[in-house]
Design a protein around this motif. Structure first.
Motif, short mmCIF file in Angstrom:
data_model
loop_
_atom_site.label_atom_id
_atom_site.label_comp_id
_atom_site.label_asym_id
_atom_site.label_seq_id
_atom_site.Cartn_x
_atom_site.Cartn_y
_atom_site.Cartn_z
N LYS A 311 0.84 -1.19 0.00
CA LYS A 311 0.00 0.00 0.00
C LYS A 311 0.88 1.25 0.00
O LYS A 311 2.01 1.24 0.46
N LYS A 313 0.51 5.91 0.00
CA LYS A 313 -0.31 6.95 0.62
C LYS A 313 -0.31 8.19 -0.26
O LYS A 313 0.73 8.70 -0.66
N SER A 316 -2.80 11.69 2.41
CA SER A 316 -3.00 11.07 3.73
C SER A 316 -3.92 9.86 3.70
O SER A 316 -4.34 9.37 4.75
N GLU A 318 -4.30 5.98 2.79
CA GLU A 318 -3.54 4.78 2.47
C GLU A 318 -4.37 3.85 1.60
O GLU A 318 -5.57 3.68 1.81
#
Length: 532
Positions: A311, A313, A316, A318
């Protein structure tokens, strides 16, 4: 000492397979004992065993030092099939107009032909010469050869195969893909018969894949026979059915359990690194999650997504953030925190064939009303998904929930760096088996097979060309030198300019057998489905 010699031989370059040490008293006195002599090689099968180990790594490039094996994997596999089918995207299209990601095929053609074809065939010819009369070893050599070289003919079309020898490799006569496939199927069938007759393990100290287990080699041969049989179904259905059913009915059977899979990682005293680690790592920084696999896996809420990718980001938030396969050079995608990387470690195997793929092949065979061992297409489809979950270490209960879902569908591709690249989903296919019509059932099988095959983009690309599934996004940025249609992608890789220089008469005959111009939009022999 023996272990050191074994390890040294296993890692020798394929080109040294013809090495023969001369023996004289003077040389015995003066030779460098860090290097094995011919007598050393013959002890305990080292003369064949070490080279056999090396030969296995021609199926897919792996290694444990340097970057040659990384480049041998990246160009023919990551930047070609895996990119075109939407598994892996380069972080930045550095090869615009001169490399595979923008559908320019000529520049890397010779390199690809060398990796996929020349190294394997040269190694096979040398080993066959050293193992005359050893039927069991020859059976394994033929299985490896077919497992490796079918990728070459799937990529280029006609290749030299039936009449090639050590003396004519540079000016080799090409064979039609139909003849190549017929011969490969016969070779697999013969190899299985030999293993059934000898019934003993083969070169256990030097076998990277199965530790010499002849039963598992028999299963691999039959499973590969099933793969190749299904590949030709739209070109020669009778041949496809004959060999598919033969593979299933053979006493060895096919792969049915997760631990039947063929892979390259460790064995024969070696620990080999996955080339994707360097391609994905900060030094190359050339791999991101592809848009197509994102669309399908995130849409299906597939728990394997976390196994395949990391993952990232953005703003902000994810989540999984892919990169499209065909874009102009944009530095933003180089940010390793904002876009999903591959979740791969050195010990992650390079998979040659998995039991889940075999179950999907059987599901398609059952859909065609072939005898696939008595199970229905639905049963084999669900079994294939369950096997894939198991192969990726995911609990069976999640597989059961996954196959029961009839609402989740592929999602759109979103590029927050440049929203103009956003694309609507290209399929509405769901996971839960419907079984109402052939084409929809086939799309379900191949779409789920596509997910399970990751990261084997070569095989996924071949299945896409054969069936038209899974549906993929049209390219956004095409700079082809080979008439590739950006909405379809390449249907083959063109022959290299070097072949036209070194082997003009035979390459011209190969193009005649191809049945169309030597372009990236000409279909290979088995690519016959009309309603794609």
């Amino acid at each position: 000492m023996k272990r050191k010699v074994t390890k040294y031989i296993a890692l020798m370059a394929v080109g040294m397979l013809s090495f023969h040490a001369c023996q004289t008293d003077f040389e015995k006195i003066n030779r460098d004992f860090r290097h094995p002599t011919e007598d050393d090689l013959k002890k305990d099968g080292l003369d064949v065993g070490g080279f056999f180990t090396s030969f296995q790594t021609t199926i897919f490039p792996v290694g444990n030092s340097g970057t040659d094996y990384v480049n041998d994997y990246q160009i023919p596999y990551t930047l070609a099939g895996a990119c075109w089918i939407g598994y892996i995207s380069p972080a930045q299209n550095k090869w615009i107009g001169r490399g595979f990601p923008s559908y320019s095929l000529k520049g890397w053609s010779d390199y690809t032909f060398s990796v996929m074809y020349k190294k394997t065939f040269a190694s096979w010819l040398n080993l066959k010469e050293q193992t005359i009369g050893d039927d069991a070893v020859n059976a394994l050599l033929d299985i490896i050869k077919v497992t490796s070289l079918h990728k070459a003919t799937d990529t280029f079309g006609p290749i030299p195969y039936l009449k090639i020898s050590k003396g004519n490799m540079l000016q080799a006569t090409y064979d039609s893909q139909k003849d190549v496939y017929s011969e490969m199927l016969k070779e697999l069938d013969n190899a299985v018969q030999v293993l059934d007759q000898v019934r003993h393990n083969v070169l256990p100290k030097y076998d990277l894949m199965y530790g010499g287990d002849y039963v598992k080699w028999g299963k691999l041969a039959n499973s590969m026979m099933l793969r190749l049989a299904m590949r030709v179904v739209y070109a020669d259905e009778a041949l496809a059915k004959e060999y598919a059913e033969k593979a299933i009915s053979n006493p060895f059977g096919v792969m049915v359990e997760a631990n039947d899979m063929a892979q390259l990682s460790q064995g024969a005293g070696l620990f080999l690194n996955n080339p994707l680690v360097i391609i994905n790592g900060s030094s190359y920084n050339d791999a991101r999650m592809g848009a197509e696999i994102y669309s399908y896996m995130v849409g299906y809420e597939d728990p394997r997504t976390d196994v395949y990718f990391t993952k990232a980001k953005q703003s902000s938030v994810e989540g999984f953030y892919p990169v499209f396969k065909s874009l102009e050079k944009v530095s933003e995608y180089l940010d390793r925190t904002k876009y999903s990387l591959l979740n791969v470690q050195n010990a992650t195997p390079i998979y040659i064939m998995k039991a889940s793929e075999v179950a999907f092949l059987r599901a398609e065979g059952a859909l065609r009303n072939w005898n696939m061992g008595g199970a229905t297409a639905e049963e084999l489809y669900n079994k294939a998904i369950a096997l894939s979950f198991k192969e990726n270490g995911i609990d069976d209960s999640k597989a059961k929930s996954y196959v029961a879902n009839s609402s989740n569908k592929p999602v759109k591709f979103v590029d927050n760096t440049n929203p103009a690249n956003n694309l609507a989903p290209v399929s509405t296919i769901t996971v839960k088996w419907e079984g109402k019509e052939f084409e929809k059932s086939l799309e379900q099988i191949i779409t789920q097979k596509y997910i399970a095959l990751y990261p084997d983009g070569q095989e996924a690309w071949s299945e896409y060309r054969r069936t038209g599934y899974p549906h993929i996004f049209p390219a956004k940025f095409v700079r082809t030198d080979s008439d590739v249609d950006g909405t379809v992608g390449p249907t083959r890789i063109v022959y290299s300019n070097k072949e036209y220089t070194d082997n003009l008469e035979n390459i011209n005959k190969a193009v005649q057998m191809l049945g169309g111009p030597d372009k990236g939009n000409t279909r290979v022999w088995w690519d016959k489905k009309s309603n794609k």
